[in-house]
Motif scaffolding. Structure first.
Motif, PDB file in Angstrom:
ATOM      1  N   PRO A  32      46.529   7.654  43.026  1.00 34.80           N
ATOM      2  CA  PRO A  32      47.165   6.548  43.209  1.00 34.80           C
ATOM      3  C   PRO A  32      46.525   5.439  43.927  1.00 34.80           C
ATOM      4  O   PRO A  32      46.741   4.271  43.649  1.00 34.80           O
ATOM      5  CB  PRO A  32      48.080   7.156  44.645  1.00 34.80           C
ATOM      6  CG  PRO A  32      48.195   8.813  44.187  1.00 34.80           C
ATOM      7  CD  PRO A  32      46.763   8.978  43.439  1.00 34.80           C
ATOM      8  N   ARG A  33      45.227   5.588  44.591  1.00 34.47           N
ATOM      9  CA  ARG A  33      44.480   4.521  45.067  1.00 34.47           C
ATOM     10  C   ARG A  33      43.961   3.347  43.964  1.00 34.47           C
ATOM     11  O   ARG A  33      43.958   2.487  43.656  1.00 34.47           O
ATOM     12  CB  ARG A  33      43.472   4.777  46.063  1.00 34.47           C
ATOM     13  CG  ARG A  33      42.630   3.542  46.489  1.00 34.47           C
ATOM     14  CD  ARG A  33      41.660   4.217  47.492  1.00 34.47           C
ATOM     15  NE  ARG A  33      42.665   4.552  48.708  1.00 34.47           N
ATOM     16  CZ  ARG A  33      42.604   4.052  49.707  1.00 34.47           C
ATOM     17  NH1 ARG A  33      41.870   2.749  50.147  1.00 34.47           N
ATOM     18  NH2 ARG A  33      43.417   4.435  50.741  1.00 34.47           N
ATOM     19  N   LEU A  34      43.679   4.384  42.827  1.00 34.68           N
ATOM     20  CA  LEU A  34      42.909   3.764  41.581  1.00 34.68           C
ATOM     21  C   LEU A  34      44.097   3.061  40.811  1.00 34.68           C
ATOM     22  O   LEU A  34      43.786   1.789  40.294  1.00 34.68           O
ATOM     23  CB  LEU A  34      42.296   4.545  40.859  1.00 34.68           C
ATOM     24  CG  LEU A  34      41.909   4.234  39.465  1.00 34.68           C
ATOM     25  CD1 LEU A  34      40.721   2.871  39.763  1.00 34.68           C
ATOM     26  CD2 LEU A  34      41.405   5.052  38.416  1.00 34.68           C
ATOM     27  N   GLU A  35      45.202   3.564  40.864  1.00 34.37           N
ATOM     28  CA  GLU A  35      46.598   2.945  40.108  1.00 34.37           C
ATOM     29  C   GLU A  35      46.914   1.425  40.867  1.00 34.37           C
ATOM     30  O   GLU A  35      47.345   0.718  40.144  1.00 34.37           O
ATOM     31  CB  GLU A  35      47.787   3.988  40.232  1.00 34.37           C
ATOM     32  CG  GLU A  35      48.920   3.443  39.603  1.00 34.37           C
ATOM     33  CD  GLU A  35      48.739   2.980  38.021  1.00 34.37           C
ATOM     34  OE1 GLU A  35      49.409   1.974  37.696  1.00 34.37           O
ATOM     35  OE2 GLU A  35      47.966   3.832  37.404  1.00 34.37           O
TER      36      GLU A  35
ATOM     37  N   HIS B  90      51.117  15.262  40.956  1.00 35.43           N
ATOM     38  CA  HIS B  90      50.563  14.048  40.880  1.00 35.43           C
ATOM     39  C   HIS B  90      49.378  14.064  42.307  1.00 35.43           C
ATOM     40  O   HIS B  90      49.199  13.097  42.813  1.00 35.43           O
ATOM     41  CB  HIS B  90      51.137  12.813  40.834  1.00 35.43           C
ATOM     42  CG  HIS B  90      51.691  12.512  39.640  1.00 35.43           C
ATOM     43  ND1 HIS B  90      52.188  11.282  39.236  1.00 35.43           N
ATOM     44  CD2 HIS B  90      51.173  12.869  38.465  1.00 35.43           C
ATOM     45  CE1 HIS B  90      52.483  11.303  38.083  1.00 35.43           C
ATOM     46  NE2 HIS B  90      51.683  12.197  37.447  1.00 35.43           N
ATOM     47  N   ALA B  91      49.401  15.330  42.973  1.00 34.42           N
ATOM     48  CA  ALA B  91      48.691  15.336  44.232  1.00 34.42           C
ATOM     49  C   ALA B  91      47.318  15.162  43.813  1.00 34.42           C
ATOM     50  O   ALA B  91      46.659  15.634  42.693  1.00 34.42           O
ATOM     51  CB  ALA B  91      48.875  16.515  44.864  1.00 34.42           C
TER      52      ALA B  91
ATOM     53  N   LEU C 146      41.090  17.082  40.146  1.00 34.79           N
ATOM     54  CA  LEU C 146      41.777  16.543  41.171  1.00 34.79           C
ATOM     55  C   LEU C 146      40.990  16.064  42.699  1.00 34.79           C
ATOM     56  O   LEU C 146      41.850  15.538  43.412  1.00 34.79           O
ATOM     57  CB  LEU C 146      42.490  17.932  42.000  1.00 34.79           C
ATOM     58  CG  LEU C 146      43.412  18.628  40.469  1.00 34.79           C
ATOM     59  CD1 LEU C 146      43.950  19.993  41.353  1.00 34.79           C
ATOM     60  CD2 LEU C 146      44.699  17.778  40.423  1.00 34.79           C
ATOM     61  N   VAL C 147      39.867  16.005  42.450  1.00 33.93           N
ATOM     62  CA  VAL C 147      39.075  15.457  43.372  1.00 33.93           C
ATOM     63  C   VAL C 147      38.604  14.136  43.270  1.00 33.93           C
ATOM     64  O   VAL C 147      37.940  13.764  42.195  1.00 33.93           O
ATOM     65  CB  VAL C 147      37.874  16.443  43.810  1.00 33.93           C
ATOM     66  CG1 VAL C 147      37.092  15.995  44.902  1.00 33.93           C
ATOM     67  CG2 VAL C 147      38.107  17.755  43.818  1.00 33.93           C
TER      68      VAL C 147
ATOM     69  N   ARG D 126      44.341  16.633  35.066  1.00 35.64           N
ATOM     70  CA  ARG D 126      45.100  16.733  36.173  1.00 35.64           C
ATOM     71  C   ARG D 126      46.284  17.290  35.764  1.00 35.64           C
ATOM     72  O   ARG D 126      46.945  18.135  36.214  1.00 35.64           O
ATOM     73  CB  ARG D 126      45.271  15.428  37.197  1.00 35.64           C
ATOM     74  CG  ARG D 126      43.953  15.194  37.941  1.00 35.64           C
ATOM     75  CD  ARG D 126      44.130  14.179  38.958  1.00 35.64           C
ATOM     76  NE  ARG D 126      44.453  12.813  38.584  1.00 35.64           N
ATOM     77  CZ  ARG D 126      43.433  12.149  38.382  1.00 35.64           C
ATOM     78  NH1 ARG D 126      41.937  12.439  38.528  1.00 35.64           N
ATOM     79  NH2 ARG D 126      43.572  10.897  37.843  1.00 35.64           N
ATOM     80  N   LEU D 127      46.849  16.534  34.852  1.00 37.66           N
ATOM     81  CA  LEU D 127      48.117  17.028  34.278  1.00 37.66           C
ATOM     82  C   LEU D 127      48.289  18.426  33.735  1.00 37.66           C
ATOM     83  O   LEU D 127      49.106  18.835  34.269  1.00 37.66           O
ATOM     84  CB  LEU D 127      48.762  15.950  33.293  1.00 37.66           C
ATOM     85  CG  LEU D 127      50.031  16.287  32.532  1.00 37.66           C
ATOM     86  CD1 LEU D 127      51.325  16.363  33.538  1.00 37.66           C
ATOM     87  CD2 LEU D 127      50.513  15.252  31.448  1.00 37.66           C
TER      88      LEU D 127
END
Length: 175
Positions: free
Chosen positions: A138-141, A26-27, A76-77, A115-116
Motif C-alpha cells: 500500500p505505501r509503495l502504491e 493484500h496484507a 510479505l515483508v 505475495r499473490l
C-alpha cells in the motif's frame, strides 16, 4: 546465547507469523513488526540493531519455504518508510534458481506476484473468487500514484502542422 542460536529460535516464529499475514489478502508486514513479534513470541530479546539480524532470520524462512514447496513468504515483508521489499529479497530468487532482478520496480512487481502466490496458497480471507491480482504494498502504491499524478501529460498537437495546441484547442496557425 549466540546470535546463531537466537536466529534459529526466531526463524520458526517468523515463518508462522508470515503464514498468518498470508492469510489476509493484500496484507503485508514491516521488518520492524516482524522483529518485534518474533522477540515477543520467543521471549528471546536482543539489543542489536534490526538490520544486523533480521536478514539472517528471514533467510532461514526463505530456505524453509523453498524446502516445503511453499511460496516466498518473505515477499510479505516490506520497509515501513517506502513499502518496498529489501535487497535481501534477492535470496528468494537465488534459492529458486532464478536470475537476480536489478531494476527496483521490476523487483517490486516480482514480489507482488509472490505475495499473490502466498495469499492463494494459504487461502487468504478476502481473496476474490477470480484469484485476485498482484499488488504493490500500500505505501509503495500510494507513492507510485502520487508520482504519476505529478507527471505532466503531453498537450495535444495540431493534426495538420504538428504544433502544440493552446488551451483553446484551436491551432493559431491553421484555423
Amino acid at each position: 546465547m549466540s546470535a546463531e542460536e537466537a536466529w534459529n529460535i526466531w526463524a520458526p516464529h517468523a515463518y508462522d507469523l508470515l503464514v498468518e499475514v498470508a492469510a489476509r489478502y493484500h496484507a503485508v508486514i514491516t521488518y520492524g513488526e516482524v522483529g518485534k513479534e518474533v522477540q515477543d513470541r520467543s521471549r528471546v530479546r536482543t539489543s542489536a540493531l534490526l538490520q544486523n539480524w533480521i536478514g539472517a532470520v528471514l533467510g532461514r524462512v526463505v530456505r524453509r519455504a523453498h524446502r516445503q514447496d511453499h511460496p516466498a513468504l518473505t515477499a510479505l515483508v516490506v520497509h515501513k518508510d517506502d513499502g518496498k521489499v529489501g535487497v535481501g529479497y534477492a535470496e528468494v530468487l537465488q534459492v529458486a534458481g532464478q536470475q537476480p532482478v536489478e531494476d527496483e520496480m521490476e523487483r517490486e512487481r516480482h514480489a507482488a506476484s509472490a505475495r499473490l502466490d502466498c495469499y492463494r496458497y494459504f487461502e487468504a480471507s478476502g481473496l476474490p473468487a477470480d484469484g485476485g491480482k498482484p499488488a504493490l504494498a500500500p505505501r509503495l502504491e500510494q507513492a507510485v500514484r502520487r508520482q504519476r499524478a505529478t507527471v505532466p501529460q503531453p498537450r495535444p498537437t495540431c493534426a495538420r502542422c504538428g504544433i502544440q495546441l493552446p488551451v483553446s484547442g484551436a491551432c493559431d496557425y491553421c484555423d
